[in-house]
Design a protein around this motif. Structure first.
Motif, short mmCIF file in Angstrom:
data_model
loop_
_atom_site.label_atom_id
_atom_site.label_comp_id
_atom_site.label_asym_id
_atom_site.label_seq_id
_atom_site.Cartn_x
_atom_site.Cartn_y
_atom_site.Cartn_z
N ALA A 155 0.86 -1.19 0.00
CA ALA A 155 0.00 0.00 0.00
C ALA A 155 0.89 1.23 0.00
CB ALA A 155 -0.92 0.02 1.22
N TYR A 156 0.40 2.31 -0.57
CA TYR A 156 1.13 3.57 -0.54
C TYR A 156 0.96 4.26 0.80
CZ TYR A 156 2.36 3.70 -5.49
OH TYR A 156 2.92 3.44 -6.72
N GLN A 278 5.37 2.75 -1.56
CA GLN A 278 4.76 1.58 -0.95
C GLN A 278 5.63 1.05 0.18
OE1 GLN A 278 3.96 -1.02 -4.26
NE2 GLN A 278 2.42 0.35 -5.11
N SER A 311 -4.65 5.00 -1.21
CA SER A 311 -3.90 4.01 -1.97
C SER A 311 -4.90 3.18 -2.75
CB SER A 311 -3.10 3.10 -1.02
OG SER A 311 -2.27 2.19 -1.72
N PRO A 313 -5.34 -1.36 -3.15
CA PRO A 313 -4.76 -2.56 -2.56
C PRO A 313 -3.68 -3.10 -3.52
CG PRO A 313 -7.16 -2.76 -2.76
CD PRO A 313 -6.73 -1.58 -3.58
N TYR A 375 -4.36 -0.27 3.62
CA TYR A 375 -4.67 -1.36 2.68
C TYR A 375 -6.12 -1.82 2.83
CZ TYR A 375 -3.87 -5.94 0.39
OH TYR A 375 -3.92 -7.05 -0.43
N ALA A 379 -8.22 2.17 0.88
CA ALA A 379 -7.75 1.82 -0.46
C ALA A 379 -8.94 1.53 -1.37
CB ALA A 379 -6.82 0.61 -0.41
#
Length: 433
Positions: A155-156, A278, A311, A313, A375, A379
């Motif tokens: 995830a970012y 990430q 983000s 996923p 996440y 996301a």
């Protein structure tokens, strides 16, 4: 994808064959093959291709010891992986098992070249219940039998230098406006608030998507037709470009950064206070000498009033080529790679998020908890349509060009963005026929 992933876009010139065997094609080659050898294309997850060799070789030797099946491992850089997979799909000559950026799952599923994980296949790898629901949802188009299963979760997050922020009396930002204000205060001399991978089409397309999602935007309609030129999409891209163009918190040289490792290096070398990357960036950051105690991570903040999307996923999935001559062995390998023991072994060096439900429940590290929250709760999946890969390439490359223009002193207006997105949309529509 990873984009990815990771960092997802570590530059690599070629694949490394690490088993010591000649590259063994799968059943897709048309040769007799060796039923006791699997060819596995692994994506570059570590600090280098050599690092991946060092991480994966003992894991694969253990699999061989347990099953008698040898693994011919080829680690492939992200600049090459998608093209190699597409060539394998077209030619019919590919590996038995391959890592894919999970954002490619639906596009690759549409080719028909990959094994579906139906009831029997899922049972063979340990059952779908072992995977987290969000992780498994990345395996293909909604309502269709998945053709990939999760391997590493990503995830970012917004990485920040703790000392730089503390010295300036700044707390981690909770809105986009706070983040830009902080970055402006931290941009001094050769040090910038941000470092961006402005020349990476995968990173650019990812942030086009995320910034649009914060605006409530979509890139395809319910029929899978592109809707690139919407105001939400244009405004989202403009907001991201303005980190370099308007706020000037990113070095114009970032327009030449064609992978996330370069911006990560700036961060680790204290040349930038923030990066967007990430969670597997940790390995690169710390390999460059920055201690884990020196940086923190929060979710990418949305603009005031925007949707809390930080983000998608992200991550790496495993797929089996349908024409493998060793389907049972390939499924045994997928089962092994997604087992609790192997996942525990690999998640640490790759700074990956757990994709197994059982593993996620046992996370104690605060930073990992932050990424898991992003996440699972902040996301939005990238477009789950066959043309998703074309979205990434056309929109991402258009953004490469826009960053290049900004870097040379030109101005990119909303009209310019809309025009570029119209061209990208036309390309996708034409490809769809």
């Amino acid at each position: 994808m990873r984009t990815a992933i990771r960092a997802l876009a570590i530059t690599a010139a070629a694949a490394l064959t690490v088993s010591g065997l000649a590259a063994c094609s799968s059943g897709s080659s048309g040769d007799a093959g060796d039923s006791k050898t699997l060819t596995y294309w692994a994506s570059n997850q570590g600090t280098s291709l050599q690092n991946d060799k060092e991480v994966l070789t003992p894991v694969l030797k253990k699999f061989t010891k347990e099953t008698g099946i040898k693994v011919d491992l080829q680690v492939i850089g992200w600049n090459d992986l998608q093209n190699k997979i597409q060539t394998a799909v077209t030619s019919g000559q590919g590996p038995d098992v391959v890592n894919i950026g999970n954002t490619w799952a639906t596009s690759l599923q549409a080719t028909g070249a990959f094994q579906e994980f139906g009831d029997a296949e899922m049972k063979a790898i340990g059952g779908e219940d072992k995977f987290g629901k969000v992780a498994l949802s990345t395996g293909g188009a909604p309502g269709e039998t998945v053709t990939s299963v999760p391997l590493y979760g990503l995830a970012y997050g917004l990485y920040y230098n703790k000392k730089m922020l503390a010295d300036a009396g700044i707390t981690p930002p909770t809105t986009w406006e706070e983040m830009v204000d902080a970055a402006e205060k931290l941009t001094k001399g050769d040090t910038y608030g941000f470092s961006l991978a402005g020349g990476s089409y995968t990173e650019n397309s990812h942030f086009a998507f995320i910034n649009s999602a914060q605006n409530g935007g979509e890139w395809f309609d319910e029929d899978g037709k592109p809707t690139f030129t919407s105001k939400a999409n244009v405004d989202g891209i403009k907001r991201y470009l303005d980190l370099m163009q308007d706020s000037k918190v990113a070095n114009p040289s970032n327009a030449q950064y064609d992978n996330a490792t370069q911006s990560t290096t700036d961060f680790a070398k204290k040349k930038a206070a923030f990066i967007l990357n990430q969670n597997n960036a940790n390995a690169t950051i710390e390999s460059l000498g920055m201690k884990s105690s020196e940086y923190g991570v929060v979710a990418l903040p949305a603009p005031t009033g925007g949707e809390e999307i930080a983000s998608f996923p992200a991550g790496i999935n495993l797929s089996v080529f349908k024409n493998t001559k060793n389907k049972d062995g390939a499924l045994e390998f997928v089962k092994y790679m997604t087992s609790m023991d192997t996942q525990t072994t690999l998640d640490k060096p790759y700074s990956a998020l757990p994709v197994l439900a059982e593993a996620a429940d046992s996370v104690e590290d605060e930073q990992t908890k932050t990424f898991l929250d992003i996440y699972n709760n902040k996301a939005k999946p990238l477009p789950l349509v066959p043309a998703e890969d074309q979205f990434e390439s056309t929109v991402g490359k258009a953004m490469n060009d826009m960053f290049a223009k900004i870097a040379t002193g030109s101005t990119v207006s909303e009209a310019d963005i809309k025009s570029a997105l119209q061209t990208a949309q036309d390309q996708v529509s034409q490809a769809a026929g």
